[in-house]
Motif scaffolding. Structure first.
Motif, PDB file in Angstrom:
ATOM      1  N   ILE A 111       0.701  -1.276   0.020  1.00  0.00           N
ATOM      2  CA  ILE A 111       0.004  -0.062  -0.101  1.00  0.00           C
ATOM      3  C   ILE A 111       0.746   1.324   0.029  1.00  0.00           C
ATOM      4  N   VAL A 112       1.771   1.153   0.923  1.00  0.00           N
ATOM      5  CA  VAL A 112       2.890   2.360   0.698  1.00  0.00           C
ATOM      6  C   VAL A 112       3.393   2.452  -0.619  1.00  0.00           C
ATOM      7  N   SER A 113       3.932   1.330  -1.353  1.00  0.00           N
ATOM      8  CA  SER A 113       4.132   1.622  -2.804  1.00  0.00           C
ATOM      9  C   SER A 113       3.300   2.122  -3.485  1.00  0.00           C
ATOM     10  N   VAL A 114       1.957   1.724  -3.438  1.00  0.00           N
ATOM     11  CA  VAL A 114       1.100   2.309  -4.438  1.00  0.00           C
ATOM     12  C   VAL A 114       0.649   3.880  -4.037  1.00  0.00           C
ATOM     13  N   ILE A 115       0.889   4.170  -2.706  1.00  0.00           N
ATOM     14  CA  ILE A 115       0.527   5.675  -2.153  1.00  0.00           C
ATOM     15  C   ILE A 115       1.705   6.507  -2.771  1.00  0.00           C
ATOM     16  N   ASN A 116       3.218   5.978  -2.634  1.00  0.00           N
ATOM     17  CA  ASN A 116       4.408   6.978  -3.041  1.00  0.00           C
ATOM     18  C   ASN A 116       4.480   7.082  -4.637  1.00  0.00           C
ATOM     19  N   LEU A 117       3.753   5.808  -5.246  1.00  0.00           N
ATOM     20  CA  LEU A 117       4.158   5.822  -6.754  1.00  0.00           C
ATOM     21  C   LEU A 117       3.023   7.100  -7.095  1.00  0.00           C
ATOM     22  N   ALA A 218      -7.666   3.343   8.879  1.00  0.00           N
ATOM     23  CA  ALA A 218      -7.101   3.880  10.147  1.00  0.00           C
ATOM     24  C   ALA A 218      -5.888   3.872   9.736  1.00  0.00           C
ATOM     25  N   LEU A 219      -5.135   3.046   9.069  1.00  0.00           N
ATOM     26  CA  LEU A 219      -3.679   3.008   8.930  1.00  0.00           C
ATOM     27  C   LEU A 219      -3.259   4.055   7.959  1.00  0.00           C
ATOM     28  N   PHE A 220      -4.009   4.075   6.602  1.00  0.00           N
ATOM     29  CA  PHE A 220      -3.738   4.769   5.793  1.00  0.00           C
ATOM     30  C   PHE A 220      -4.798   6.019   4.999  1.00  0.00           C
ATOM     31  N   GLY A 221      -5.998   5.947   5.825  1.00  0.00           N
ATOM     32  CA  GLY A 221      -6.756   7.178   5.133  1.00  0.00           C
ATOM     33  C   GLY A 221      -6.407   8.364   5.062  1.00  0.00           C
ATOM     34  N   ASP A 222      -5.553   8.942   5.914  1.00  0.00           N
ATOM     35  CA  ASP A 222      -5.076  10.155   5.837  1.00  0.00           C
ATOM     36  C   ASP A 222      -4.340  10.483   4.660  1.00  0.00           C
ATOM     37  N   THR A 509       6.333   6.047  13.905  1.00  0.00           N
ATOM     38  CA  THR A 509       7.860   6.358  13.367  1.00  0.00           C
ATOM     39  C   THR A 509       7.653   5.121  12.237  1.00  0.00           C
ATOM     40  N   LEU A 510       7.359   4.158  12.557  1.00  0.00           N
ATOM     41  CA  LEU A 510       7.331   2.894  11.546  1.00  0.00           C
ATOM     42  C   LEU A 510       6.646   3.415  10.425  1.00  0.00           C
ATOM     43  N   MET A 511       5.449   3.956  10.273  1.00  0.00           N
ATOM     44  CA  MET A 511       4.952   4.454   9.073  1.00  0.00           C
ATOM     45  C   MET A 511       5.373   5.718   8.484  1.00  0.00           C
ATOM     46  N   GLU A 512       5.939   6.507   9.156  1.00  0.00           N
ATOM     47  CA  GLU A 512       6.603   7.550   8.525  1.00  0.00           C
ATOM     48  C   GLU A 512       7.828   7.214   7.926  1.00  0.00           C
ATOM     49  N   LYS A 513       8.474   6.165   8.425  1.00  0.00           N
ATOM     50  CA  LYS A 513       9.932   5.837   7.872  1.00  0.00           C
ATOM     51  C   LYS A 513       9.534   5.236   6.586  1.00  0.00           C
TER      52      LYS A 513
END
Length: 530
Positions: A111-117, A218-222, A509-513
């Protein structure tokens, strides 16, 4: 701190097919559209814009609004949902099963890969808008694959019976799972956050689809992530013409079989098509549809239909038809204005089987991007690696190879007898020539003696290596202990450990990194120190 990079190809954790795909081998080029580079997205944008049925946008937005009606939606996600109605909005998508409490770590990485792309594409192509999408695999029925997660060395499992699509499964029984997990978490600020997240997700929602949507939101909605459930009558209605073609013409079986035979015979095949790649689903059933003797049967049931009866059922209840792994990607690309699918090695492998099928259905084939892979470490582990003189490449090595390699490095002697064996082989080559010029019957005796002496050198090499292991046993044990911490069961951390283990120590911090460090277009493992 070790500073070497580990490419996916050299990590030892990907199949030959994926390694060849990443290398853009010519023989695989017929299996994909555009290779995922930033520049190539302009071609994919043009193709999808011309191919996508713009009337589907209105239905998609309406379905998403209904799916989000019982959940607090961030402004970013609400904005993205509305933007999907516009012709210049496109999606980047990943999909994942409804694993209990996200399952392995790579759920986050996908999911972070999708968001960052999406962020990268937005900066590069500002005239368009890009929406990250998580497709929930609510129609899957393999409950045993998703009903557990690992917290440290404990397998936390949900015991339940499920025979239908897992998204519709009631969350009853998860109270006991919560009690076990809460006890293992202990006390502390981040422990309380994790307990609340589990409780709010699973104990306050009636089925697994709603629980997973709440958790992912909750983890990624923002970030603006849009979570989509394909088990939806409105969306299935858009796919109905393709379902009918599959039932009547059995196109997928023909096309995927041709691809397997023509291009993938030298690789391990990820999935095999069936004559009909559809299931019949209700709340407690998801079974294959089989065609025989001019009737359609639902496997393991008494249900059967004539061709006309099945067409009528499709017209009135499209939600009772569920695509399998062969057709689910087509369903996704029909209803979404999607440019790229991001997945793990196994997923990309089966997507590479599907391009000709997409062409047969006249649907644009998306770009295929391997998700980011990550190794999470602590400062203490990095210091251990430094002290032991380890590079990341060492820690990614096979354990026995690492053991032998470090023994040879630490030893005061040269434990590699390659030079001696080469010298011996050279001497025996001279003896073979002598035998051929005198009595050729000696050739067999010379060869036998060569084999014996080479074997003797190899045995001596092994004995010396074993003796040296004892000398450096303590240091070697520390190396193996560190590798076991980072690669549980000698496998990738991301394929076993749950995010809660790291969130417990690091919190947000985990998500931020992850957001800071994951580059979806990078071909290397990302190593993050928490």
């Amino acid at each position: 701190m070790p500073n070497d990079c580990i490419s996916y190809q050299k990590s030892g954790y990907f199949s030959k097919l994926i390694i060849d795909y990443l290398a853009e081998k010519n023989e695989l080029k017929p299996l994909y559209n555009h290779f995922p580079t930033l520049a190539n997205f302009k071609f994919q944008l043009a193709e999808k814009q011309a191919n996508y049925n713009s009337a589907n946008r209105k239905v998609l937005v309406k379905a998403l609004e209904e799916q989000y009606r019982n959940i607090a939606v961030s402004e970013e996600t609400q904005f993205n949902i509305q933007k999907l109605s516009e012709s210049k909005t496109f999606t980047i998508t990943t999909g994942h099963q409804l694993n209990l409490f996200t399952g392995p770590l790579y759920f986050l990485y996908k999911i972070v890969s999708v968001i960052n792309l999406c962020k990268t594409l937005q900066a590069t192509y500002p005239e368009y808008h890009f929406v990250p999408v998580y497709w929930m695999a609510t129609e899957d029925h393999d409950f045993e694959e998703i009903n557990y997660f690992h917290f440290k060395n404990v397998k936390i499992k949900w015991d339940n019976n499920s025979t239908g699509p897992v998204g519709r499964l009631a969350t009853s029984g998860l109270e006991e799972v919560y009690e076990v997990f809460a006890k293992d978490l202990g006390v502390g600020r981040y422990a309380d956050e994790l307990k609340k997240l589990f409780e709010e997700s699973y104990l306050k929602h009636s089925n697994l689809a709603e629980a997973t949507r709440y958790l992912a939101n909750a983890l990624f909605g923002d970030t603006g992530l849009v979570i989509l459930d394909g088990d939806d009558p409105k969306l299935k209605q858009l796919f109905a013409p393709f379902i009918e073609q599959e039932l009547v013409a059995q196109t997928s079986f023909q096309k995927v079989s041709e691809t397997n035979n023509n291009y993938l015979s030298s690789y391990d095949i990820q999935v095999n098509p069936r004559a009909i790649n559809l299931f019949y689903i209700e709340d407690t059933i998801r079974e294959r549809i089989i065609f025989d003797d001019n009737r359609y049967f639902v496997n393991q049931t008494d249900l059967s239909f004539s061709p006309e009866e099945l067409r009528q059922l499709l017209a009135s209840h499209p939600e009772r038809f569920s695509p399998n792994v062969i057709l689910r990607p087509l369903y996704q690309e029909v209803i979404l204005p999607n440019l790229c699918y991001i997945g793990g090695g196994g997923e990309i492998a089966y997507w590479l089987q599907l391009k000709s099928n997409f062409e047969a259905f006249n649907i644009a084939f998306p770009m295929l991007l391997l998700r980011n892979s990550v190794l999470l470490t602590t400062e203490k582990q990095v210091q251990k690696a430094d002290k032991l003189g380890l590079r990341w490449a060492d820690l990614f090595s096979d354990q026995q190879t690492l053991f032998d390699q470090k023994t040879k490095e630490y030893s005061l002697f040269n434990l590699d007898f390659t030079a001696q064996k080469a010298h011996l082989q050279k001497q025996f080559e001279a003896l073979r020539l002598m035998a051929e010029q005198t009595d050729k019957s000696f050739a067999g005796a010379v060869k036998a003696q060569e084999v014996k002496q080479i074997k003797g050198l190899e045995n001596l090499e092994k004995k010396l290596l074993k003796a040296e292991r004892k000398v450096y046993a303590e240091k070697l044990e520390r190396i193996i202990q560190l590798q076991n911490e980072l690669f549980p069961n000698q496998s990738l951390q991301e394929r076993r450990n749950n995010f809660s283990e790291f969130y417990l120590e690091s919190g947000k911090t985990l998500m931020e990194k992850l957001y800071q460090n994951l580059d979806p277009l990078s071909p290397n493992f990302t190593i993050i120190t928490l």
